[in-house]
Design an enzyme around this catalytic site. Sequence first.
Site, PDB file in Angstrom:
ATOM      1  CE  LYS A  12       2.737   4.876   7.861  1.00 36.62           C
ATOM      2  NZ  LYS A  12       1.347   4.899   8.372  1.00 36.62           N
ATOM      3  CE1 TYR A  70      -2.353   3.294   2.535  1.00 32.26           C
ATOM      4  CE2 TYR A  70      -3.603   2.649   0.592  1.00 32.26           C
ATOM      5  CZ  TYR A  70      -3.361   3.534   1.625  1.00 32.26           C
ATOM      6  OH  TYR A  70      -4.153   4.666   1.745  1.00 32.26           O
ATOM      7  CG  ASP A  73       5.914   3.731   0.449  1.00 32.21           C
ATOM      8  OD1 ASP A  73       4.707   3.580   0.145  1.00 32.21           O
ATOM      9  OD2 ASP A  73       6.288   4.358   1.464  1.00 32.21           O
TER      10      ASP A  73
HETATM   11  P1  KE4 Z   1      -0.600   8.421   4.506  1.00 28.94           P
HETATM   12  O1  KE4 Z   1      -1.144   9.087   3.261  1.00 28.94           O
HETATM   13  O2  KE4 Z   1      -1.658   7.630   5.224  1.00 28.94           O
HETATM   14  O3  KE4 Z   1       0.152   9.375   5.430  1.00 28.94           O
HETATM   15  O4  KE4 Z   1       0.537   7.365   4.044  1.00 28.94           O
HETATM   16  C1  KE4 Z   1       0.193   6.415   3.061  1.00 28.94           C
HETATM   17  C2  KE4 Z   1       1.179   5.266   3.147  1.00 28.94           C
HETATM   18  C3  KE4 Z   1       2.188   5.182   2.217  1.00 28.94           C
HETATM   19  N1  KE4 Z   1       3.085   4.178   2.247  1.00 28.94           N
HETATM   20  C4  KE4 Z   1       3.017   3.214   3.192  1.00 28.94           C
HETATM   21  C5  KE4 Z   1       4.018   2.101   3.180  1.00 28.94           C
HETATM   22  C6  KE4 Z   1       1.993   3.248   4.173  1.00 28.94           C
HETATM   23  O5  KE4 Z   1       1.932   2.265   5.108  1.00 28.94           O
HETATM   24  C7  KE4 Z   1       1.070   4.291   4.163  1.00 28.94           C
HETATM   25  C8  KE4 Z   1      -0.071   4.388   5.161  1.00 28.94           C
HETATM   26  N2  KE4 Z   1      -0.104   3.380   6.174  1.00 28.94           N
HETATM   27  C9  KE4 Z   1      -1.416   3.127   6.738  1.00 28.94           C
HETATM   28  C10 KE4 Z   1      -1.296   1.958   7.700  1.00 28.94           C
HETATM   29  N3  KE4 Z   1      -0.918   0.742   7.072  1.00 28.94           N
HETATM   30  C11 KE4 Z   1      -1.992   4.341   7.401  1.00 28.94           C
HETATM   31  C12 KE4 Z   1      -3.197   4.081   8.264  1.00 28.94           C
HETATM   32  C13 KE4 Z   1      -4.463   4.527   7.597  1.00 28.94           C
HETATM   33  O6  KE4 Z   1      -4.613   4.402   6.356  1.00 28.94           O
HETATM   34  O7  KE4 Z   1      -5.351   5.019   8.348  1.00 28.94           O
END
Ligand code: KE4
Length: 472
Positions: free
Chosen positions: A310, A187, A282
Amino acid sequence: MAVAGPRVDVRLGAPKLAHSPAMKLPHPSFWFEYDRAAVPQVQVNRMQSVAAFERAQRVLVGGVNSPVRAYGAVGGEPVFVDRAEGPFLFDIDGNRYVDLVGSWGPAIVGHAHPAVVEAVQQAAANGLSFGACCPLETELAEIILGAIGSGELIRFVNSGTEAVMSAVRLIRAVTGRSRIIKFLGCYHGHSDGLLVACGSGASTLGVPSSAGVPEKIASLTLLAPFNDLAVVERIFAEHADDIAGVLVEPIAGNMGYIEPNAGFLEGLRALCDRHGSLLVFDEVMTGFRVAWGGYQVVIDVQPDVTCLGKVIGGGMPVAAYAGRREVMELVSPLGPMYQAGTLSGNPLGMASGIATLKICSRPGFYESLHEQSTRLAVGLRAAAESASVAVQTAARGGMLGMAFAETPVRDYVAAQACNHELFAKFFHAMLDRGVWLPPSGYEAMFISSAHDDECIDQIIGAAAESFRVIQE
Ligand code: KE4
């Protein structure tokens, strides 16, 4: 005041694990004292959360601002948080939980760390946002670039989605090519071209995995199984002259926790070099989570572009993409690839990130995290085995995974085949015993430097009970 409700006063008798004094971690300087004595025992009464969710659903889509929080993968209703401190979350009914979500990664030094809170308070007193240059942006940039080693220039944005979306635009700008390769189960945020799934069986052609994503955009994304270099080679053979790059989570943390097979990332690096494509790591989740800098430092594979988020914001909305100068100089205002953001480089986010990374940079920080996460992974597996439950666990730095599976999970098909129904029962059994897991079997777990031995023992003790309960 919590409304009187069913009271199950679960006194968390954590069996003291027999571990040698050698495993007794020194009390590192970066642990800060939090007031345990004031923490009430867990009581499974969540009437305030129930009422809060009813109210939230009237005005927020699904009652949440991010889908996973709605507990769709585990059932039940979300618990509302009042405050967080160190390794703990406290819900609005006054229940305490040991937190294994850590705001999905950012809370690596524990919630409300005094040094981070003070840094944000001081920044706030000087104004919340300037829309202009500020020295704090340069300071955080220097820390990050000094750590990852693969970047000479960086651009801050406000979310991991924005970082990866910009990185994809960048590699297309650099190569003049349109297609990208991503991996099933990874993701990378919710930009259109990355909300794709496999079409028919062996197809590698992306089809939309979300309403609103046009087929044409999805078809520019090609898919391969994680850890499967042969399929990636086949895709390059079919589309070599039109592949801008390969996008990968170096450790997959969105289908549980899956480390790359030996040679997988090195193989991607070689294929990109051979075909003039760019490699994008990523590291939004793994960056400064599994090691200082990220996993690229551990395995010594240099991507062309790194996405971060994060941890680098310490809980504030901060993300970034970084790369060599010759690549990043295509980004505006230096080059023709446009990307911008009102709150990019926000001073409060920069202050929070700087304070957080300063703590992470202390000697022994990641070694101590890794000892704790490993102890937890071993303890969870032992507790599961004692209850004859098939569970796989793995850990690195402050990140770990647990899968209800007979054998280690190496790709998305195996992740889908895990017993997610049993995970859902385990999730609730643990929540009722004061341990807050991610509300999905497809998520990784996170500990912080505030998760001391007592926390780890408590989690393992709660798991030992929960593994028994979920089979009743
Ligand atoms: P954000 O747009 O949520 O800040 O980041 C997206 C993203 C990009 N790349 C990786 C590897 C990620 O894990 C994420 C977002 N992680 C999720 C949890 N697996 C965020 C939690 C959520 O979607 O509420």
